[in-house]
Design a protein around this motif. Structure first.
Motif, PDB file in Angstrom:
ATOM      1  N   PRO A   3    -116.222  48.912   9.567  1.00  0.00           N
ATOM      2  CA  PRO A   3    -114.470  47.424   9.575  1.00  0.00           C
ATOM      3  C   PRO A   3    -114.934  47.032   7.809  1.00  0.00           C
ATOM      4  CG  PRO A   3    -116.457  47.232  11.243  1.00  0.00           C
ATOM      5  CD  PRO A   3    -116.804  48.294  10.210  1.00  0.00           C
ATOM      6  N   SER A   4    -113.203  47.095   7.529  1.00  0.00           N
ATOM      7  CA  SER A   4    -113.515  46.272   6.210  1.00  0.00           C
ATOM      8  C   SER A   4    -113.705  44.750   6.652  1.00  0.00           C
ATOM      9  CB  SER A   4    -111.710  46.369   6.118  1.00  0.00           C
ATOM     10  OG  SER A   4    -111.412  45.878   7.624  1.00  0.00           O
ATOM     11  N   GLU A   5    -114.314  44.265   5.914  1.00  0.00           N
ATOM     12  CA  GLU A   5    -114.433  42.997   6.039  1.00  0.00           C
ATOM     13  C   GLU A   5    -112.768  41.801   6.567  1.00  0.00           C
ATOM     14  OE1 GLU A   5    -114.117  43.885   2.075  1.00  0.00           O
ATOM     15  OE2 GLU A   5    -114.479  45.680   2.876  1.00  0.00           O
ATOM     16  N   VAL A   6    -111.705  42.436   5.890  1.00  0.00           N
ATOM     17  CA  VAL A   6    -110.714  41.274   6.561  1.00  0.00           C
ATOM     18  C   VAL A   6    -109.883  41.751   7.355  1.00  0.00           C
ATOM     19  CG1 VAL A   6    -108.910  39.804   5.054  1.00  0.00           C
ATOM     20  CG2 VAL A   6    -110.275  41.938   3.664  1.00  0.00           C
ATOM     21  N   ALA A   7    -110.081  40.754   8.690  1.00  0.00           N
ATOM     22  CA  ALA A   7    -109.829  41.069   9.875  1.00  0.00           C
ATOM     23  C   ALA A   7    -108.689  40.254  10.039  1.00  0.00           C
ATOM     24  CB  ALA A   7    -111.185  40.746  10.865  1.00  0.00           C
ATOM     25  N   GLU A   8    -107.162  40.035   9.087  1.00  0.00           N
ATOM     26  CA  GLU A   8    -106.274  40.026   9.864  1.00  0.00           C
ATOM     27  C   GLU A   8    -105.748  40.500  11.324  1.00  0.00           C
ATOM     28  OE1 GLU A   8    -104.222  38.936   6.336  1.00  0.00           O
ATOM     29  OE2 GLU A   8    -106.208  38.141   5.593  1.00  0.00           O
ATOM     30  N   GLU A   9    -104.555  39.884  11.984  1.00  0.00           N
ATOM     31  CA  GLU A   9    -103.501  40.433  12.712  1.00  0.00           C
ATOM     32  C   GLU A   9    -102.491  41.026  12.044  1.00  0.00           C
ATOM     33  OE1 GLU A   9    -104.152  38.736  16.663  1.00  0.00           O
ATOM     34  OE2 GLU A   9    -106.307  39.989  16.832  1.00  0.00           O
ATOM     35  N   VAL A  10    -101.877  42.050  13.075  1.00  0.00           N
ATOM     36  CA  VAL A  10    -100.326  41.764  12.561  1.00  0.00           C
ATOM     37  C   VAL A  10     -99.381  40.687  12.906  1.00  0.00           C
ATOM     38  CG1 VAL A  10    -100.268  44.428  11.877  1.00  0.00           C
ATOM     39  CG2 VAL A  10    -100.256  43.236  14.467  1.00  0.00           C
ATOM     40  N   ILE A  67     -85.859  53.495  -0.763  1.00  0.00           N
ATOM     41  CA  ILE A  67     -86.337  51.532  -0.655  1.00  0.00           C
ATOM     42  C   ILE A  67     -87.633  52.401  -0.844  1.00  0.00           C
ATOM     43  CG2 ILE A  67     -86.508  48.913   0.094  1.00  0.00           C
ATOM     44  CD1 ILE A  67     -83.765  50.201   1.310  1.00  0.00           C
ATOM     45  N   TYR A  68     -88.634  51.380  -1.680  1.00  0.00           N
ATOM     46  CA  TYR A  68     -90.184  51.313  -1.051  1.00  0.00           C
ATOM     47  C   TYR A  68     -90.113  50.016  -1.931  1.00  0.00           C
ATOM     48  CZ  TYR A  68     -89.496  56.216  -3.035  1.00  0.00           C
ATOM     49  OH  TYR A  68     -88.851  57.188  -3.011  1.00  0.00           O
ATOM     50  N   GLY A  69     -91.395  49.215  -0.960  1.00  0.00           N
ATOM     51  CA  GLY A  69     -91.727  47.634  -1.287  1.00  0.00           C
ATOM     52  C   GLY A  69     -92.847  48.635  -1.818  1.00  0.00           C
ATOM     53  N   CYS A  70     -93.432  47.961  -3.064  1.00  0.00           N
ATOM     54  CA  CYS A  70     -94.677  48.255  -3.648  1.00  0.00           C
ATOM     55  C   CYS A  70     -95.657  47.229  -3.462  1.00  0.00           C
ATOM     56  CB  CYS A  70     -94.735  49.066  -4.704  1.00  0.00           C
ATOM     57  SG  CYS A  70     -93.621  50.210  -4.911  1.00  0.00           S
ATOM     58  N   LEU A  71     -97.127  46.634  -3.407  1.00  0.00           N
ATOM     59  CA  LEU A  71     -97.989  46.171  -3.352  1.00  0.00           C
ATOM     60  C   LEU A  71     -99.290  46.651  -4.641  1.00  0.00           C
ATOM     61  CD1 LEU A  71     -97.675  43.173  -1.961  1.00  0.00           C
ATOM     62  CD2 LEU A  71     -99.545  44.231  -0.366  1.00  0.00           C
ATOM     63  N   CYS A 110     -99.788  41.499   6.043  1.00  0.00           N
ATOM     64  CA  CYS A 110    -101.052  41.110   5.988  1.00  0.00           C
ATOM     65  C   CYS A 110    -102.158  41.031   5.147  1.00  0.00           C
ATOM     66  CB  CYS A 110    -102.181  41.439   7.303  1.00  0.00           C
ATOM     67  SG  CYS A 110    -100.827  41.492   8.518  1.00  0.00           S
ATOM     68  N   LEU A 111    -102.058  42.218   4.321  1.00  0.00           N
ATOM     69  CA  LEU A 111    -102.832  43.175   2.657  1.00  0.00           C
ATOM     70  C   LEU A 111    -102.137  41.916   1.510  1.00  0.00           C
ATOM     71  CD1 LEU A 111    -102.208  46.294   2.392  1.00  0.00           C
ATOM     72  CD2 LEU A 111    -104.158  45.287   3.083  1.00  0.00           C
ATOM     73  N   SER A 112    -101.634  40.847   1.842  1.00  0.00           N
ATOM     74  CA  SER A 112    -100.565  39.903  -0.265  1.00  0.00           C
ATOM     75  C   SER A 112    -101.274  38.708   0.447  1.00  0.00           C
ATOM     76  CB  SER A 112     -99.212  39.790   0.081  1.00  0.00           C
ATOM     77  OG  SER A 112     -98.895  39.566   1.484  1.00  0.00           O
ATOM     78  N   ALA A 113    -101.405  38.868   2.230  1.00  0.00           N
ATOM     79  CA  ALA A 113    -101.466  37.058   2.342  1.00  0.00           C
ATOM     80  C   ALA A 113    -103.168  36.953   1.807  1.00  0.00           C
ATOM     81  CB  ALA A 113    -101.809  36.604   3.915  1.00  0.00           C
ATOM     82  N   THR A 114    -104.225  38.107   1.619  1.00  0.00           N
ATOM     83  CA  THR A 114    -105.562  37.632   1.650  1.00  0.00           C
ATOM     84  C   THR A 114    -105.366  37.221  -0.106  1.00  0.00           C
ATOM     85  OG1 THR A 114    -105.699  40.050  -0.356  1.00  0.00           O
ATOM     86  CG2 THR A 114    -106.283  39.979   2.617  1.00  0.00           C
TER      87      THR A 114
END
Ligand code: GLV
Ligand code: MN
Ligand code: MN
Length: 425
Positions: A3-10, A67-71, A110-114
């Motif tokens: 499992p990945s270390e970051v366990a956030e929920e949508v 349209i693209y939104g890129c992180l 979720c990804l950017s919240a870390t």
């Protein structure tokens, strides 16, 4: 699988709220009509762009209006791409396509919240004119990306109401300058409602889509002779309307006889001059064939040709133009396995399945490892304002999308997915 270390929920509440908000754009009775490149589409696009920015993404628009939104990630390789479309059919539901885009934005949140960058770049795409109602072919933005159609040819397409893609993109402010091949993905994942009855009937929460059936779309024109409804004896008529109806019934019955999964749809019939007391002189109809087997799809196309020949033998002028086609597509086996393992890890019930509907993912499958996730559609109803998926099911699908994206973008390339080519059948 670790499992990945970051366990956030949508954020399920925000996901459902945004689906409702986007669903208000183009409101048309109980449904919404947001045909590609209309002012309603622009309004929907503007919402998506705002939400992408809120999620911390850099927004880019390419020359076909995708349209693209890129992180950005720590390495500068091609992105893991999530996405779908926000254009609709006529009086549509609120979920078709919009769910995949808005859930993708949830993943970005979720990804950017870390606060720390993931290994690989992640992008969310909203593709232009997936539905193909106003401009054909369908899947237009993803077809351009996959080089299934040339960019210039796509920009020159005319709609049935006489408008041109390039001008309409310009008019709504979405003729971007990015090359449609600038952001070619390493992997593509599309989350979508099933739009059919399989998951709802079986009580299973997640569909792992292994393949999409092929489709073949035709515009048929029958010319007879307009004449007086009161004075023209039945045996002296050249009634183009009746000829069109006979073709429609023949194609319908043949698909019904072939049985599941073959389908044939005559979605549009118009006659001219369309008046109560005039024998129709002209008829126009559309034909939509689908089959997961390329040979059987060709068989259906041959039946159309035979029907047209018979109409010609009966004295009509009859012609058909293919306006969209896609062969059946198989998704990437390793990516399907990763989805299956990730669903199991999250404790979600899942089954493998075929997609009856068309999706941008079938174009992306030609250029990178691709797969799809389905969630149940109540009673299998779609392309209808009564389309519905329970909020809990929407949240589960989005959670699977998030966790799988983490496996691909955070855990990195160790899972061996990157670089596997999708197979075309
Ligand atoms: C799109 O939803 C299609 O399958 O036609
Ligand atoms: Mn769709
Ligand atoms: Mn659709």
């Amino acid at each position: 699988m670790k499992p990945s270390e970051v366990a956030e929920e949508v954020n399920a509440e925000r996901l459902v709220r945004r689906l409702g908000e986007l669903g208000e754009v183009g409101r048309d009775g109980a449904g919404r009509t947001r045909l590609a490149l209309t002012p309603q589409d622009k309004e929907g696009r503007d919402l998506i762009v705002g939400w992408l920015r809120e999620a911390g993404a850099q927004v880019k628009v390419d020359r076909i209006g995708n349209i693209y939104g890129c992180l950005p990630g720590r390495n500068d390789g091609p992105p893991i791409m999530l996405g779908s479309h926000i254009d609709t059919v006529v009086r549509a539901g609120a979920y078709d396509g919009c769910y995949g885009v808005i859930a993708g934005i949830e993943v970005l949140h979720c990804l950017s919240a870390t606060g720390s960058r993931q290994q690989r770049s992640v992008a969310v795409a909203a593709f232009t004119n997936e539905e193909g109602v106003r401009f054909t072919p369908d899947l237009l933005g993803s077809r351009v990306m996959a080089k299934n159609i040339a960019l210039e040819e796509a920009l020159d397409i005319h709609s049935s109401d006489g408008n041109v893609v390039r001008e309409e993109l310009e008019r709504i402010g979405y003729l971007g300058d990015l090359s449609p091949w600038e952001l070619l993905p390493a992997v593509f994942l599309e989350l979508h409602i099933e739009q059919g009855p399989v998951l709802d009937a079986s009580g299973i929460g997640i569909g792992i889509v292994e393949a999409v059936q092929g489709h073949s779309w035709w515009r048929v024109v029958i010319d007879g002779m307009a004449n007086h409804a009161g004075t023209t004896p039945m045996d002296l008529r050249q009634d183009a309307g009746v000829a069109a109806m006979q073709i429609a019934i023949k194609l319908h019955n043949s698909a019904a006889k072939a049985g599941i999964p073959r389908v044939a749809t005559i979605g549009s019939i118009t006659v001219e001059p369309n008046a109560i007391n005039v024998v129709p002189g002209k008829a126009l109809l559309t034909v939509d064939f689908r089959d997961p087997d390329e040979e059987k799809l060709r068989e259906a196309e041959r039946l159309l040709e035979i029907s047209l020949r018979k109409a010609r033998e009966a004295g009509f002028r009859a012609s058909a133009e293919c306006i969209s086609r896609s062969s059946p597509v198989r998704f990437d086996p390793a990516l399907c396995s990763l989805l299956e393992q990730t669903a199991a890890h999250l404790g979600l019930s899942a089954r493998r399945m075929l997609s009856g509907a068309s999706h941008d993912a079938q174009m992306l499958a030609g250029i990178c490892p691709t797969a799809m996730i389905f969630v149940p559609s109540r009673l299998g109803i779609s392309h209808n304002s009564r389309e519905h998926t329970e909020p809990a099911a929407l949240a589960q699908g989005a959670q699977l999308l998030l966790e799988t994206t983490r496996q691909l973008a955070v855990v990195g390339e160790s899972n061996g997915i990157t670089g596997i080519r999708a197979e075309r059948v």
